[in-house]
Write an enzyme that holds these catalytic residues in place. Structure first.
Site, PDB file in Angstrom:
ATOM      1  N   HIS A   1       1.096  -1.357  -0.060  1.00 36.76           N
ATOM      2  CA  HIS A   1      -0.194  -0.338   0.068  1.00 36.76           C
ATOM      3  C   HIS A   1       0.913   1.223   0.450  1.00 36.76           C
ATOM      4  O   HIS A   1       2.219   1.436   0.147  1.00 36.76           O
ATOM      5  CB  HIS A   1      -0.898  -0.051   1.630  1.00 36.76           C
ATOM      6  CG  HIS A   1      -0.511  -0.213   2.452  1.00 36.76           C
ATOM      7  ND1 HIS A   1      -0.151  -1.340   3.606  1.00 36.76           N
ATOM      8  CD2 HIS A   1       0.217   1.293   3.662  1.00 36.76           C
ATOM      9  CE1 HIS A   1       0.251  -0.847   4.372  1.00 36.76           C
ATOM     10  NE2 HIS A   1       0.094   0.843   4.640  1.00 36.76           N
TER      11      HIS A   1
ATOM     12  N   GLU B   1      -7.271   3.140   9.967  1.00 37.06           N
ATOM     13  CA  GLU B   1      -6.993   3.413   8.913  1.00 37.06           C
ATOM     14  C   GLU B   1      -8.648   2.596   7.895  1.00 37.06           C
ATOM     15  O   GLU B   1      -8.949   1.640   8.602  1.00 37.06           O
ATOM     16  CB  GLU B   1      -5.919   2.308   8.864  1.00 37.06           C
ATOM     17  CG  GLU B   1      -6.051   1.012   9.126  1.00 37.06           C
ATOM     18  CD  GLU B   1      -4.616   0.089   8.698  1.00 37.06           C
ATOM     19  OE1 GLU B   1      -3.489   0.340   9.684  1.00 37.06           O
ATOM     20  OE2 GLU B   1      -4.674  -1.103   8.350  1.00 37.06           O
TER      21      GLU B   1
ATOM     22  N   GLN C   1      -3.750   3.806   1.350  1.00 37.17           N
ATOM     23  CA  GLN C   1      -4.443   3.165   3.036  1.00 37.17           C
ATOM     24  C   GLN C   1      -4.229   4.890   3.080  1.00 37.17           C
ATOM     25  O   GLN C   1      -3.227   5.580   3.399  1.00 37.17           O
ATOM     26  CB  GLN C   1      -3.404   2.656   3.724  1.00 37.17           C
ATOM     27  CG  GLN C   1      -3.071   2.789   5.134  1.00 37.17           C
ATOM     28  CD  GLN C   1      -2.020   2.120   6.036  1.00 37.17           C
ATOM     29  OE1 GLN C   1      -0.989   3.025   5.656  1.00 37.17           O
ATOM     30  NE2 GLN C   1      -2.033   0.560   6.560  1.00 37.17           N
TER      31      GLN C   1
ATOM     32  N   HIS D   1       3.839   7.409   3.867  1.00 35.85           N
ATOM     33  CA  HIS D   1       4.596   5.794   4.054  1.00 35.85           C
ATOM     34  C   HIS D   1       4.474   4.802   2.605  1.00 35.85           C
ATOM     35  O   HIS D   1       3.167   5.178   2.159  1.00 35.85           O
ATOM     36  CB  HIS D   1       4.653   4.924   4.676  1.00 35.85           C
ATOM     37  CG  HIS D   1       3.944   4.530   5.477  1.00 35.85           C
ATOM     38  ND1 HIS D   1       2.810   4.565   6.544  1.00 35.85           N
ATOM     39  CD2 HIS D   1       3.239   3.232   5.118  1.00 35.85           C
ATOM     40  CE1 HIS D   1       1.873   4.019   6.492  1.00 35.85           C
ATOM     41  NE2 HIS D   1       2.238   3.056   6.111  1.00 35.85           N
TER      42      HIS D   1
ATOM     43  N   GLU E   1       7.798   0.744   5.011  1.00 40.41           N
ATOM     44  CA  GLU E   1       7.123  -0.587   5.642  1.00 40.41           C
ATOM     45  C   GLU E   1       6.841  -2.130   5.071  1.00 40.41           C
ATOM     46  O   GLU E   1       7.054  -1.581   4.057  1.00 40.41           O
ATOM     47  CB  GLU E   1       5.737  -0.206   6.618  1.00 40.41           C
ATOM     48  CG  GLU E   1       4.993  -0.921   7.490  1.00 40.41           C
ATOM     49  CD  GLU E   1       2.907  -0.619   7.493  1.00 40.41           C
ATOM     50  OE1 GLU E   1       2.721   0.427   6.517  1.00 40.41           O
ATOM     51  OE2 GLU E   1       1.669  -1.674   7.562  1.00 40.41           O
TER      52      GLU E   1
END
Ligand code: CMX
Ligand code: CO
Length: 135
Positions: free
Chosen positions: A8, A44, A55, A79, A129
């Site tokens: 994502h 989220e 996300q 991110h 991530e």
């Protein structure tokens, strides 16, 4: 070396309901699910795009990573998340390469996935991530 896919791209928002409405109006997509992840201090909403997700992230409090990010930078891209088949091996590899990690060992994220963050100072000011999906 590792089978990375794009899991994502995360966008920090102030108001999750409003962001979902605007995303729907502009890009015509519904979130597949919404979840509070207390340990990360976020709520989220995951919107499917091809085989990946956008996300949308709302901070649960100001003293959380997303709360601090919005306070200093405002809403925006927070991110990217790479899917890996073996997060322990990916973390070992990053440690061997001397990459600055936020998480030395994986935590549990949304939908029970094992996740770990690599510090934005490790690569091009981009928070990354790693996600090993539960299944
Ligand atoms: N992307 C890029 N740079 C970032 C950043 C982000 N998301 N967040 C902070 N930074 C930068 C800041 O701009 C600052 O840079 P300078 O030193 O050049 O000014 C530096 O990192 C430190 O900023 P800070 O506000 O002091 O932030 P902290 O060090 O307290 O925290 C970080 C930064 C990455 C360690 C923290 O946000 C963190 O632990 N993130 C991982 C967890 C997380 O983000 N959880 C929410 C998402 C959960 C999910 O996806 O499920
Ligand atoms: Co994420």
């Amino acid at each position: 070396m590792f089978a990375y896919n794009l899991d994502h791209v995360a966008i920090a928002v102030e108001d999750l309901d409003k962001a979902i409405d605007e995303y729907r109006r502009l890009y015509g997509a519904e979130p597949l699910y919404r979840e509070v992840v207390e340990e990360q201090g976020v709520e989220e909403a995951m919107v499917a795009v091809g085989g990946s997700f956008i996300q949308l992230l709302r901070a649960l409090a100001s003293e959380t990573p997303v709360g601090k990010f919005i306070a200093s930078r405002g809403e925006g891209m927070h991110h990217i998340a790479l899917a890996v088949s073996d997060i322990d091996a990916a973390l070992d590899h990053l440690k061997n390469e001397g990459a600055r990690l936020v998480d030395e060992v994986p935590r549990i994220g949304g939908r029970g996935a094992r996740i770990a963050f690599v510090h934005p100072k490790a690569f091009a000011g981009t928070l990354v991530e790693l996600v090993e999906s539960a299944q």
